[in-house]
Design an enzyme around this catalytic site. Structure first.
Site, PDB file in Angstrom:
ATOM      1  N   THR A  83      68.677  -1.364 -51.004  1.00  0.00           N
ATOM      2  CA  THR A  83      70.064  -0.921 -50.853  1.00  0.00           C
ATOM      3  C   THR A  83      70.817  -0.938 -52.173  1.00  0.00           C
ATOM      4  O   THR A  83      71.555  -0.008 -52.485  1.00  0.00           O
ATOM      5  CB  THR A  83      70.801  -1.823 -49.833  1.00  0.00           C
ATOM      6  OG1 THR A  83      70.092  -1.769 -48.605  1.00  0.00           O
ATOM      7  CG2 THR A  83      72.221  -1.359 -49.612  1.00  0.00           C
ATOM      8  N   HIS A  87      71.129   6.708 -46.345  1.00  0.00           N
ATOM      9  CA  HIS A  87      71.236   5.706 -45.277  1.00  0.00           C
ATOM     10  C   HIS A  87      70.040   5.912 -44.366  1.00  0.00           C
ATOM     11  O   HIS A  87      69.583   7.034 -44.162  1.00  0.00           O
ATOM     12  CB  HIS A  87      72.527   5.909 -44.462  1.00  0.00           C
ATOM     13  CG  HIS A  87      72.530   5.143 -43.174  1.00  0.00           C
ATOM     14  ND1 HIS A  87      72.997   3.852 -43.088  1.00  0.00           N
ATOM     15  CD2 HIS A  87      72.089   5.473 -41.934  1.00  0.00           C
ATOM     16  CE1 HIS A  87      72.864   3.422 -41.838  1.00  0.00           C
ATOM     17  NE2 HIS A  87      72.318   4.387 -41.116  1.00  0.00           N
ATOM     18  N   ARG A 121      66.896   5.793 -53.950  1.00  0.00           N
ATOM     19  CA  ARG A 121      68.081   5.085 -54.424  1.00  0.00           C
ATOM     20  C   ARG A 121      67.995   4.798 -55.920  1.00  0.00           C
ATOM     21  O   ARG A 121      69.015   4.798 -56.599  1.00  0.00           O
ATOM     22  CB  ARG A 121      68.293   3.821 -53.609  1.00  0.00           C
ATOM     23  CG  ARG A 121      68.763   4.153 -52.189  1.00  0.00           C
ATOM     24  CD  ARG A 121      68.869   2.930 -51.330  1.00  0.00           C
ATOM     25  NE  ARG A 121      69.545   3.230 -50.078  1.00  0.00           N
ATOM     26  CZ  ARG A 121      69.391   2.514 -48.983  1.00  0.00           C
ATOM     27  NH1 ARG A 121      68.599   1.449 -48.982  1.00  0.00           N
ATOM     28  NH2 ARG A 121      70.047   2.830 -47.883  1.00  0.00           N
ATOM     29  N   PHE A 149      82.958  -4.508 -48.627  1.00  0.00           N
ATOM     30  CA  PHE A 149      82.653  -3.139 -49.040  1.00  0.00           C
ATOM     31  C   PHE A 149      83.066  -2.077 -48.022  1.00  0.00           C
ATOM     32  O   PHE A 149      82.953  -0.881 -48.286  1.00  0.00           O
ATOM     33  CB  PHE A 149      81.146  -2.991 -49.325  1.00  0.00           C
ATOM     34  CG  PHE A 149      80.276  -3.317 -48.140  1.00  0.00           C
ATOM     35  CD1 PHE A 149      80.011  -2.363 -47.159  1.00  0.00           C
ATOM     36  CD2 PHE A 149      79.707  -4.575 -48.003  1.00  0.00           C
ATOM     37  CE1 PHE A 149      79.211  -2.655 -46.068  1.00  0.00           C
ATOM     38  CE2 PHE A 149      78.901  -4.881 -46.905  1.00  0.00           C
ATOM     39  CZ  PHE A 149      78.657  -3.915 -45.944  1.00  0.00           C
TER      40      PHE A 149
END
Length: 184
Positions: A101, A128, A115, A67
């Site tokens: 995440t 983050h 998120r 990624f």
């Protein structure tokens, strides 16, 4: 802040609000309000577009992972909003507020998390955060090289811990107003 905050030093952490949120001012404002509502202080703030060379350095530990290129491209695609946050158990609480995440997982396991609410994909997951107090110190110095952590703890943290700070919405910053404190 709770009564226990007067007994224990506040912790700092780094928070980055990613381009997919920053590009929408109303979403950015909503995220900042969530941060305030969860009893975090904004110790330092900046908003800017990061060149890919800076993003590559920041995420160097991920180089070679599948990624990495996608992350670097995304994080340098638009402005980010970067903050040093302070609060009780700031690292763990910020991570809880962000949620898992992976956005899909966040939607199902922590639907009220940032998120889940603002993430689009695993890379474009809205935020983050530092994963430990040690990482927080390293990451804050990366974005705020003039920020002296020890000086902050010695000269400003006690005021923050007591809640004796003022919030400037325009600058997204809490600050100690020593003049008004001197006359209390």
């Amino acid at each position: 802040m709770s009564k226990s905050s007067t007994l224990r030093a506040l912790e700092i952490t780094l928070a980055i609000i990613k381009p997919n949120v920053v590009v929408h001012p109303h979403r950015l404002q909503e995220v900042k309000q969530l941060i305030l509502n969860n009893n975090f202080y904004f110790v330092r703030s900046l908003e800017k577009r990061l060149p890919s060379s800076i993003v590559e350095r920041f995420y160097a530990e991920h180089k070679g992972r599948f990624f990495y290129n996608r992350l670097v491209g995304f994080m340098s695609s638009g402005p980010v909003s970067v903050h040093i946050l302070a609060g009780e158990d700031a690292v763990i609480r910020w991570r809880q507020l962000m949620g898992p995440t992976k956005t899909f997982r966040a939607i199902h396991e922590a639907p009220d998390s940032m998120r889940a609410r603002f993430g689009l994909t695993d890379t474009r997951n809205a935020t983050h955060g530092s994963d430990s107090a040690e990482t927080a110190r390293k990451e804050t110095s990366f974005f705020f090289p003039d920020f002296d952590v020890e000086d902050w703890y010695q000269n400003q943290e006690p005021w923050f811990r007591k809640g004796q700070v003022t919030f400037c919405e325009r600058r997204t910053l809490h600050y100690v107003d020593r003049i008004s404190h001197d006359y209390r």
